[in-house]
Design a protein around this motif. Structure first.
Motif, PDB file in Angstrom:
ATOM      1  N   ARG A   1       0.821  -1.223   0.000  1.00  0.00           N
ATOM      2  CA  ARG A   1       0.000   0.000   0.000  1.00  0.00           C
ATOM      3  C   ARG A   1       0.851   1.268   0.000  1.00  0.00           C
ATOM      4  O   ARG A   1       0.345   2.355  -0.211  1.00  0.00           O
ATOM      5  N   TYR A   2       2.142   1.115   0.242  1.00  0.00           N
ATOM      6  CA  TYR A   2       3.049   2.257   0.306  1.00  0.00           C
ATOM      7  C   TYR A   2       3.378   2.700  -1.118  1.00  0.00           C
ATOM      8  O   TYR A   2       3.908   1.924  -1.913  1.00  0.00           O
ATOM      9  N   ASP A   3       3.077   3.933  -1.446  1.00  0.00           N
ATOM     10  CA  ASP A   3       3.282   4.447  -2.794  1.00  0.00           C
ATOM     11  C   ASP A   3       4.465   5.421  -2.809  1.00  0.00           C
ATOM     12  O   ASP A   3       4.299   6.640  -2.695  1.00  0.00           O
ATOM     13  N   ALA A   4       5.648   4.858  -2.937  1.00  0.00           N
ATOM     14  CA  ALA A   4       6.868   5.672  -2.923  1.00  0.00           C
ATOM     15  C   ALA A   4       6.868   6.673  -4.074  1.00  0.00           C
ATOM     16  O   ALA A   4       7.269   7.830  -3.892  1.00  0.00           O
ATOM     17  N   ARG A   5       6.409   6.240  -5.229  1.00  0.00           N
ATOM     18  CA  ARG A   5       6.432   7.130  -6.388  1.00  0.00           C
ATOM     19  C   ARG A   5       5.587   8.387  -6.136  1.00  0.00           C
ATOM     20  O   ARG A   5       5.962   9.487  -6.499  1.00  0.00           O
TER      21      ARG A   5
END
Length: 196
Positions: free
Chosen positions: A178-182
């Protein structure tokens, strides 16, 4: 120069160009497999992706460490070469910076796993890290300077600091889908803009 000498020279250059393309195909296939399966992926998977036999891979890269180092260097070079090209063809320096940072994020994702493997040989890892810094920080600095000179971003951003920030934002992407680094990196780059 005799005609046969010219033909031999042309054939040798053509053979070198083919060998270089084949090696690049192997490196791109290995990078792709590393992203999906990790750096310990079977060589047969890399060979299948590249459309060659495993012997071809071992001929170019006798050990897995040789292959890993070559993939790392190949990707650093691709990222470094992209900076000036993006600056030349993008509508603004800030747009070029954003596209280059996207490539840098892709590089960081692909590099996942490489660092852990290479840390067993600290001298080798240190050499690669130095290579990474020496090749990519100047490219990022050039993009930042162009965007600052165009009045698009603040002028007090250091390339290494920005790259470390981007790298830190990419860390959580491995363990949490769920982590959206972009998206976070996009917010960071947007935040560099000066108010219009």
């Amino acid at each position: 120069m005799k005609e046969s000498d010219e033909s031999a020279g042309t054939a040798a250059r053509s053979k070198r160009a083919d060998a270089r393309r084949n090696k690049e195909t192997l490196l791109e296939a290995a990078a792709s497999v590393f992203v999906t399966s990790g750096v310990e992926a079977p060589v047969r998977d890399i060979a299948a992706k590249a459309g060659v036999g495993t012997g071809t891979i071992y001929r170019h890269f006798p050990t897995r460490a040789d292959l890993i180092v070559a993939v790392y260097r190949h990707q650093v070079e691709a990222c470094a070469e992209a900076g000036p090209a993006l600056l030349a063809r993008s509508e603004t320096p800030h747009a070029a910076l954003g596209r280059w940072i996207d490539l840098f994020v892709d590089f960081l994702v692909t590099k996942h796993g490489l660092a852990a493997v290479l840390q067993s040989d600290n001298a080798g890892f240190d050499t690669l890290h130095t290579y990474f810094i020496d090749r990519l920080v100047p490219v990022c600095a050039q993009l930042l300077e162009a965007a600052a000179d165009a009045g698009e971003i603040r002028s007090d951003v250091e390339a290494l600091v920005l790259m470390r920030g981007v790298g830190n934002l990419c860390i959580g992407a491995d363990s949490d889908p769920r982590y959206d680094a972009r998206r976070l990196v996009e917010l960071l780059i947007t935040g560099l803009r000066l108010p219009q």
